[in-house]
Design a protein around this motif. Structure first.
Motif, PDB file in Angstrom:
ATOM      1  N   PRO A 290       7.828   1.185   8.379  1.00  0.00           N
ATOM      2  CA  PRO A 290       7.717  -0.267   7.675  1.00  0.00           C
ATOM      3  C   PRO A 290       6.794  -0.492   6.623  1.00  0.00           C
ATOM      4  CG  PRO A 290       6.141  -0.213   9.788  1.00  0.00           C
ATOM      5  CD  PRO A 290       6.901   1.102   9.473  1.00  0.00           C
ATOM      6  N   GLY A 291       6.194   0.513   6.146  1.00  0.00           N
ATOM      7  CA  GLY A 291       5.431   0.475   4.796  1.00  0.00           C
ATOM      8  C   GLY A 291       4.039   0.053   5.312  1.00  0.00           C
ATOM      9  N   LEU A 292       3.314  -0.324   4.261  1.00  0.00           N
ATOM     10  CA  LEU A 292       1.772  -0.994   4.350  1.00  0.00           C
ATOM     11  C   LEU A 292       1.717  -2.358   3.671  1.00  0.00           C
ATOM     12  CD1 LEU A 292      -0.197   2.345   3.871  1.00  0.00           C
ATOM     13  CD2 LEU A 292       0.119   1.195   6.123  1.00  0.00           C
ATOM     14  N   PRO A 293       2.219  -3.314   4.145  1.00  0.00           N
ATOM     15  CA  PRO A 293       2.259  -4.613   3.464  1.00  0.00           C
ATOM     16  C   PRO A 293       0.968  -4.938   3.080  1.00  0.00           C
ATOM     17  CG  PRO A 293       3.735  -4.805   5.386  1.00  0.00           C
ATOM     18  CD  PRO A 293       2.976  -3.216   5.486  1.00  0.00           C
ATOM     19  N   VAL A 294       0.852  -5.601   1.899  1.00  0.00           N
ATOM     20  CA  VAL A 294      -0.590  -6.178   1.409  1.00  0.00           C
ATOM     21  C   VAL A 294      -0.267  -7.833   1.349  1.00  0.00           C
ATOM     22  CG1 VAL A 294      -2.298  -6.229  -0.310  1.00  0.00           C
ATOM     23  CG2 VAL A 294      -1.217  -4.206   0.352  1.00  0.00           C
TER      24      VAL A 294
ATOM     25  N   GLY B 205       0.823  -1.225   0.027  1.00  0.00           N
ATOM     26  CA  GLY B 205      -0.012   0.041   0.049  1.00  0.00           C
ATOM     27  C   GLY B 205       0.991   1.167  -0.016  1.00  0.00           C
ATOM     28  N   TYR B 206       0.396   2.428  -0.655  1.00  0.00           N
ATOM     29  CA  TYR B 206       1.079   3.673  -0.560  1.00  0.00           C
ATOM     30  C   TYR B 206       0.137   4.749  -0.183  1.00  0.00           C
ATOM     31  CZ  TYR B 206      -1.595   4.044  -4.948  1.00  0.00           C
ATOM     32  OH  TYR B 206      -2.832   4.035  -5.966  1.00  0.00           O
ATOM     33  N   SER B 207      -1.071   4.631   0.193  1.00  0.00           N
ATOM     34  CA  SER B 207      -1.787   5.435   1.214  1.00  0.00           C
ATOM     35  C   SER B 207      -3.038   4.730   1.726  1.00  0.00           C
ATOM     36  CB  SER B 207      -2.496   6.532   0.105  1.00  0.00           C
ATOM     37  OG  SER B 207      -3.502   6.094  -0.838  1.00  0.00           O
ATOM     38  N   THR B 208      -3.518   5.516   2.786  1.00  0.00           N
ATOM     39  CA  THR B 208      -4.943   5.129   3.703  1.00  0.00           C
ATOM     40  C   THR B 208      -5.562   6.272   3.578  1.00  0.00           C
ATOM     41  OG1 THR B 208      -3.973   5.949   5.702  1.00  0.00           O
ATOM     42  CG2 THR B 208      -3.523   3.719   5.436  1.00  0.00           C
ATOM     43  N   GLY B 209      -6.764   6.244   4.098  1.00  0.00           N
ATOM     44  CA  GLY B 209      -7.846   7.217   3.916  1.00  0.00           C
ATOM     45  C   GLY B 209      -8.945   6.996   4.746  1.00  0.00           C
ATOM     46  N   PHE B 210     -10.052   7.869   4.442  1.00  0.00           N
ATOM     47  CA  PHE B 210     -11.480   7.853   4.882  1.00  0.00           C
ATOM     48  C   PHE B 210     -12.701   7.996   3.814  1.00  0.00           C
ATOM     49  CE2 PHE B 210      -8.398   9.784   7.655  1.00  0.00           C
ATOM     50  CZ  PHE B 210      -8.849   9.297   9.236  1.00  0.00           C
ATOM     51  N   THR B 211     -13.472   6.999   4.137  1.00  0.00           N
ATOM     52  CA  THR B 211     -14.766   7.374   3.367  1.00  0.00           C
ATOM     53  C   THR B 211     -15.782   8.328   3.865  1.00  0.00           C
ATOM     54  OG1 THR B 211     -14.526   4.931   2.394  1.00  0.00           O
ATOM     55  CG2 THR B 211     -16.907   6.036   2.503  1.00  0.00           C
TER      56      THR B 211
ATOM     57  N   LEU C  22       5.218  -7.238 -10.162  1.00  0.00           N
ATOM     58  CA  LEU C  22       4.807  -6.948  -8.653  1.00  0.00           C
ATOM     59  C   LEU C  22       5.919  -6.582  -7.861  1.00  0.00           C
ATOM     60  CD1 LEU C  22       2.259  -7.086  -6.831  1.00  0.00           C
ATOM     61  CD2 LEU C  22       2.825  -9.381  -6.344  1.00  0.00           C
ATOM     62  N   ASP C  23       7.081  -7.482  -7.940  1.00  0.00           N
ATOM     63  CA  ASP C  23       8.187  -7.142  -7.091  1.00  0.00           C
ATOM     64  C   ASP C  23       8.870  -5.934  -7.388  1.00  0.00           C
ATOM     65  OD1 ASP C  23       8.019  -9.827  -6.029  1.00  0.00           O
ATOM     66  OD2 ASP C  23       9.543 -10.784  -7.530  1.00  0.00           O
ATOM     67  N   LYS C  24       8.921  -5.253  -8.799  1.00  0.00           N
ATOM     68  CA  LYS C  24       9.698  -4.242  -9.143  1.00  0.00           C
ATOM     69  C   LYS C  24       8.577  -3.088  -8.580  1.00  0.00           C
ATOM     70  CE  LYS C  24      11.675  -5.378 -13.352  1.00  0.00           C
ATOM     71  NZ  LYS C  24      13.417  -5.054 -13.369  1.00  0.00           N
ATOM     72  N   LEU C  25       7.346  -3.246  -8.404  1.00  0.00           N
ATOM     73  CA  LEU C  25       6.693  -2.083  -7.692  1.00  0.00           C
ATOM     74  C   LEU C  25       6.817  -2.145  -6.416  1.00  0.00           C
ATOM     75  CD1 LEU C  25       2.921  -2.642  -9.465  1.00  0.00           C
ATOM     76  CD2 LEU C  25       4.586  -0.810  -9.975  1.00  0.00           C
ATOM     77  N   ASN C  26       7.070  -3.049  -5.699  1.00  0.00           N
ATOM     78  CA  ASN C  26       7.136  -3.139  -4.159  1.00  0.00           C
ATOM     79  C   ASN C  26       8.559  -2.817  -3.915  1.00  0.00           C
ATOM     80  OD1 ASN C  26       4.662  -4.031  -3.483  1.00  0.00           O
ATOM     81  ND2 ASN C  26       5.243  -6.343  -3.460  1.00  0.00           N
ATOM     82  N   ARG C  27       9.800  -3.184  -4.583  1.00  0.00           N
ATOM     83  CA  ARG C  27      10.866  -2.628  -4.421  1.00  0.00           C
ATOM     84  C   ARG C  27      11.009  -1.117  -4.771  1.00  0.00           C
ATOM     85  NH1 ARG C  27      13.592  -6.374  -7.070  1.00  0.00           N
ATOM     86  NH2 ARG C  27      13.372  -5.189  -9.068  1.00  0.00           N
ATOM     87  N   GLY C  28      10.443  -0.529  -5.614  1.00  0.00           N
ATOM     88  CA  GLY C  28      10.545   0.697  -6.067  1.00  0.00           C
ATOM     89  C   GLY C  28       9.685   1.621  -4.875  1.00  0.00           C
ATOM     90  N   LEU C  29       8.613   1.031  -4.577  1.00  0.00           N
ATOM     91  CA  LEU C  29       7.885   1.818  -3.449  1.00  0.00           C
ATOM     92  C   LEU C  29       8.508   1.841  -2.199  1.00  0.00           C
ATOM     93  CD1 LEU C  29       5.366   3.183  -2.197  1.00  0.00           C
ATOM     94  CD2 LEU C  29       4.483   0.842  -1.949  1.00  0.00           C
ATOM     95  N   SER C  30       9.219   0.545  -1.716  1.00  0.00           N
ATOM     96  CA  SER C  30       9.885   0.700  -0.487  1.00  0.00           C
ATOM     97  C   SER C  30      11.139   1.602  -0.658  1.00  0.00           C
ATOM     98  CB  SER C  30      10.638  -0.806  -0.473  1.00  0.00           C
ATOM     99  OG  SER C  30      11.379  -0.930   0.847  1.00  0.00           O
ATOM    100  N   ALA C  31      11.848   1.835  -1.699  1.00  0.00           N
ATOM    101  CA  ALA C  31      12.986   2.823  -1.621  1.00  0.00           C
ATOM    102  C   ALA C  31      12.389   4.182  -1.760  1.00  0.00           C
ATOM    103  CB  ALA C  31      13.618   2.429  -3.287  1.00  0.00           C
ATOM    104  N   ALA C  32      11.279   4.435  -2.375  1.00  0.00           N
ATOM    105  CA  ALA C  32      10.620   5.797  -2.171  1.00  0.00           C
ATOM    106  C   ALA C  32      10.067   6.115  -0.999  1.00  0.00           C
ATOM    107  CB  ALA C  32       9.294   5.775  -3.270  1.00  0.00           C
ATOM    108  N   ILE C  33       9.809   5.091   0.050  1.00  0.00           N
ATOM    109  CA  ILE C  33       9.421   5.410   1.217  1.00  0.00           C
ATOM    110  C   ILE C  33      10.575   5.677   1.956  1.00  0.00           C
ATOM    111  CG2 ILE C  33       8.783   4.293   3.594  1.00  0.00           C
ATOM    112  CD1 ILE C  33       6.631   2.819   1.479  1.00  0.00           C
TER     113      ILE C  33
END
Length: 270
Positions: A263-267, A112-118, A225-236
């Motif tokens: 720690p990020g938002l693992p899915v 995950g890259y964001s949380t929020g509210f409805t 999927l692995d690339k997205l997670n690796r890139g997101l981790s680095a961006a965090i």
């Protein structure tokens, strides 16, 4: 507003023509991947001066740069987005997609890259601040969204009216044919900020932290999927997520999990 559905579809047609035939498979390194997104959900995803932007899409551009591939955004409707990822029309879905168990039956999700509210946006002073008060009221939602699910299952007695995009729902709320408009709070806030002449307010709000927003990919595309997670981790880690969040969400705090060193938002995908 900056965008309409017709503009979205016209842009989509142009981008499809440029994209050529088919969709990529296997290792995405060096490839141009097609991304299905929306055009009318600021600040997360929107079209500005002919370019798809917003927090979600700028973060994806950053991840792509880190991981050595390019992205080409194509406008679509949310109701068909996950199916279009599954059937290879798109390589990635980028649309503030909540990671529900039902959706995991169709696609795999990045972390995950964001949380929020409805929230349910109502006319000002309507007094609709509790779920029971919406019984018998007309609630507008984007079809197949988490807000559609929320209104259908957790607001008993409400009449749910479905729209293909956010602009259409807002127009109906504005002209008084809806009693409430169920949207992510950040998107609702943006519409309120851009339309100060319309007397609206947040009627009822609930946190949606258990299903963070993430990018969608095909279940069999583990390389991507692995690339997205690796890139997101680095961006965090290097503060890029914090910077982009602050750029697009002026008042909403960044979840602690996405702060540098967090720690990020693992899915978990089934």
């Amino acid at each position: 507003m900056r965008s309409t559905l017709s503009k979205t579809l016209a842009t989509a047609a142009a981008l499809v023509a440029l994209a050529g035939c088919g969709s990529s498979a296997g290792d995405p390194a060096g490839q141009t991947l097609r991304v299905g997104t929306l055009a009318d959900a600021p600040p997360s995803i929107y079209l500005e001066n002919g370019t798809f932007t917003g927090y979600d899409n700028e973060l994806l551009r950053d991840i792509a740069r880190r991981e050595g591939f390019s992205v080409e955004f194509v406008g679509t409707e949310f109701a068909s987005l996950l199916a279009s990822v599954n059937n290879r029309t798109f390589d990635i879905g980028s649309s503030t997609i909540s990671t529900t168990d039902e959706r995991k039956k169709t696609v795999a999700f990045s972390d995950g890259y964001s949380t929020g509210f409805t929230t349910i946006v109502t006319k000002k002073d309507a007094g609709l601040t509790e779920v029971p008060r919406f019984s018998g009221k007309r609630l507008g939602v984007v079809q197949a969204s988490v807000q559609d699910d929320f209104a259908s299952k957790k607001v008993p007695g409400a009449e749910v009216v479905r729209f293909p995009d956010y602009n259409a729902g807002f127009a109906q709320l504005r002209n008084g044919t809806l009693d409430g408009w169920v949207v992510p709070k950040d998107i609702g806030q943006k519409y309120l900020d851009q339309n100060p002449d319309v007397a609206l307010e947040f009627g009822y709000t609930v946190e949606t932290k258990d299903t963070p927003s993430a990018f969608a990919v095909r279940k069999d595309n583990k390389e991507l999927l692995d690339k997205l997670n690796r890139g997101l981790s680095a961006a965090i880690a290097d503060g890029t997520v914090k910077r982009l969040h602050g750029q697009f969400f002026k008042t909403e705090p960044l979840p602690a999990e996405l702060e540098p060193g967090g720690p990020g938002l693992p899915v978990q995908n089934p």
